[in-house]
Design a protein around this motif. Structure first.
Motif, PDB file in Angstrom:
ATOM      1  N   LEU A   1       0.828  -1.209   0.000  1.00 42.80           N
ATOM      2  CA  LEU A   1       0.000   0.000   0.000  1.00 42.80           C
ATOM      3  C   LEU A   1       0.862   1.258   0.000  1.00 42.80           C
ATOM      4  O   LEU A   1       0.572   2.220  -0.708  1.00 42.80           O
ATOM      5  N   GLU A   2       1.944   1.250   0.788  1.00 44.90           N
ATOM      6  CA  GLU A   2       2.785   2.441   0.861  1.00 44.90           C
ATOM      7  C   GLU A   2       3.499   2.692  -0.464  1.00 44.90           C
ATOM      8  O   GLU A   2       3.639   3.831  -0.893  1.00 44.90           O
TER       9      GLU A   2
ATOM     10  N   LEU B   1       2.342   1.830  -3.350  1.00 42.78           N
ATOM     11  CA  LEU B   1       1.303   2.344  -4.240  1.00 42.78           C
ATOM     12  C   LEU B   1       1.083   3.842  -4.010  1.00 42.78           C
ATOM     13  O   LEU B   1       1.019   4.638  -4.956  1.00 42.78           O
ATOM     14  N   CYS B   2       1.020   4.248  -2.728  1.00 42.02           N
ATOM     15  CA  CYS B   2       0.824   5.663  -2.399  1.00 42.02           C
ATOM     16  C   CYS B   2       2.006   6.495  -2.882  1.00 42.02           C
ATOM     17  O   CYS B   2       1.827   7.570  -3.462  1.00 42.02           O
TER      18      CYS B   2
ATOM     19  N   LEU C   1       1.750   7.066  -6.454  1.00 39.58           N
ATOM     20  CA  LEU C   1       0.737   8.085  -6.756  1.00 39.58           C
ATOM     21  C   LEU C   1       1.294   9.480  -6.501  1.00 39.58           C
ATOM     22  O   LEU C   1       1.105  10.400  -7.300  1.00 39.58           O
ATOM     23  N   ILE C   2       1.987   9.641  -5.373  1.00 40.37           N
ATOM     24  CA  ILE C   2       2.528  10.962  -5.028  1.00 40.37           C
ATOM     25  C   ILE C   2       3.526  11.399  -6.089  1.00 40.37           C
ATOM     26  O   ILE C   2       3.474  12.520  -6.600  1.00 40.37           O
TER      27      ILE C   2
END
Lengths: 279, 169
Positions: A20-21, A23-24, A27-28
């Motif tokens: 998840l991190e 993926l984030c 995105l950032i």
């Protein structure tokens, strides 16, 4: 193999966390560039219409300020109009005025539906989009000064990168002396922007007007940015440290004007051609 | 305890409250209020960590859509949700947690609640502001933002807990 699966199963929380991190982070990073188009943003109609609703309520509190500003703008526009009519009567006799140069700018007025000032990277959502002829890269101004540049558009909304964004630089000019510099926000005070690269031989005074320069790829020349509020020159420093008080209070923004430049495309392609030739 | 309809409704209540109202509340250009984190902190103690992180990601992602900062809040939320259970285990109140316990103020009192929430809020805000600033370039100013926002958010969370005490289940 079984042990490997067991290992993953045992630490499943940690691995989910990691996935998840990452993926984030992706995105950032992929949305980091302030001019890049992006898929998810607040020009999305569901989000924008909710912002529209909440701004609609906020607008009631700004009404009296807005009225004064609009009245002042009306007055100044009327003055300009009168001046132009006078000038036109004079110049009508002269032939050879290129009308495409005279009306190369077109203006579209839009309502602000979402406005930020307190972050490091601020964006403004406005209520006109591709249907009103807005495309990414257009300049956004208000009656009082420069606001920003259109970043993404949807059919009815667009997101504007505010000049209150730590990565945005605007080519600026000292109106009195005609020297060029760069205006950039430092992320602290939304009332204040820094003017960089003004060398010591220029003598800027507190209160000098700073406007956008003609070298600007975004703004039309001569748009007000603000007035110098603080100057400092260290010994042996190459440039002044100048602070400019913004003429537009970004916290009270509720209507803006998008500038469509009809000749921007022509200017850009001409400049690109020169750059290619030089190579 | 399983998550029920109450959790689903309050997810949207917290979300809407955050993006419609609290988005406009900023004190002194530095203190932000991210009340939506209270929803994440109040999920039952025994919730599956995978589910916790999933909910954290969803909440953060939707907030990001409104805040025009894709991935930022989601990153901070997933981090907080991962740290949450470890932190809950190390601040266990006397007698441990009952089945179906909700880590609210009713469970361990104000003092315990502050010990539980403040570090997590600080972690969340620190992540948020330092990533937004793009590194440690403006270290002290960003730290100031983090601290004032942590205090502001904690105060609002305390007020919310006094006004709407969660039932002890």
């Amino acid at each position: 193999m079984e042990r490997l699966i067991y290992f993953f199963y045992q630490y499943r929380a940690f691995f989910t966390f990691l996935v998840l991190e990452v993926l984030c982070a992706w995105l950032i990073i992929s949305n980091n560039s302030y001019q890049g188009a992006q898929f998810f943003n607040s020009s999305n109609s569901a989000i924008a219409s909710m912002n529209n609703f909440s701004q609609g309520i906020r607008n009631y509190f700004l009404l009296s300020d807005q009225n004064t500003i609009l009245a002042e703008e009306n007055a100044s526009l009327r003055r300009e109009l009168e001046k132009n009519i006078q000038l036109k009567q004079l110049t009508d006799t002269l032939s050879g005025v290129d009308t495409t140069i005279v009306d190369r700018f077109d203006f579209v007025s839009a309502k602000v539906v979402n406005n930020q000032v307190d972050r490091y990277k601020n964006f403004i959502t406005i209520s006109k989009g591709a249907n009103a002829g807005i495309t990414p890269g257009m300049a956004v101004i208000s009656p009082l000064g420069a606001i920003g540049k259109v970043k993404v558009v949807s059919d009815h909304y667009s997101v504007v990168t505010s000049i209150l964004h730590i990565d945005v630089m605007v080519s600026a000019e000292l109106k009195r002396t005609g020297h060029f510099g760069t205006a950039q926000w430092k992320g602290r005070n939304p009332q204040e922007i820094n003017l960089l690269y003004i060398p010591p031989h220029v003598k800027p005074e507190i209160g000098d007007t700073v406007i956008t320069s003609g070298y600007n790829a975004v703004f039309p020349p001569g748009i007000m940015i603000g007035t110098i509020s603080q100057k400092e020159l260290d010994k042996e420093a190459l440039f002044y440290e100048l602070k400019v008080k913004l003429s537009q209070d970004f916290q009270k923004l509720s209507y803006v004007t998008v500038v469509k430049s009809r000749l921007k495309h022509e200017q850009d392609s001409l400049e690109q051609a020169v750059i290619k030739m030089e190579k | 305890m399983r998550l029920n309809i109450f959790h689903i409704i309050s997810f949207f209540v917290f979300l809407l409250y955050q993006v419609l109202i609290l988005q406009n509340v900023v004190l002194f250009h530095s203190a932000f209020c991210f009340l939506y984190i209270l929803y994440l902190l109040l999920l039952p103690v025994e919730t599956n960590p995978l589910l916790l992180m999933g909910i954290g990601f969803a909440m953060g992602f939707v907030v990001d859509l409104f805040y025009e900062s894709l991935g930022l809040h989601a990153f901070a939320c997933v981090m907080v949700m991962y740290a949450r259970n470890y932190w809950l285990n190390s601040v266990t109140p006397q007698g441990g947690y009952d089945n179906n316990a909700v880590p609210s103020m009713a469970l361990g009192g104000v003092q315990w609640f502050l010990v539980y929430t403040m570090p997590l809020i600080f972690l969340h805000h620190a992540m948020l502001f330092y990533i937004e600033a793009g590194g440690f370039g403006m270290f002290w100013f960003t730290l100031w933002k983090v601290i004032t926002s942590t205090i502001f958010t904690t105060l609002v969370i305390l007020i919310a807990q006094f006004l709407f005490p969660s039932r002890r289940r």
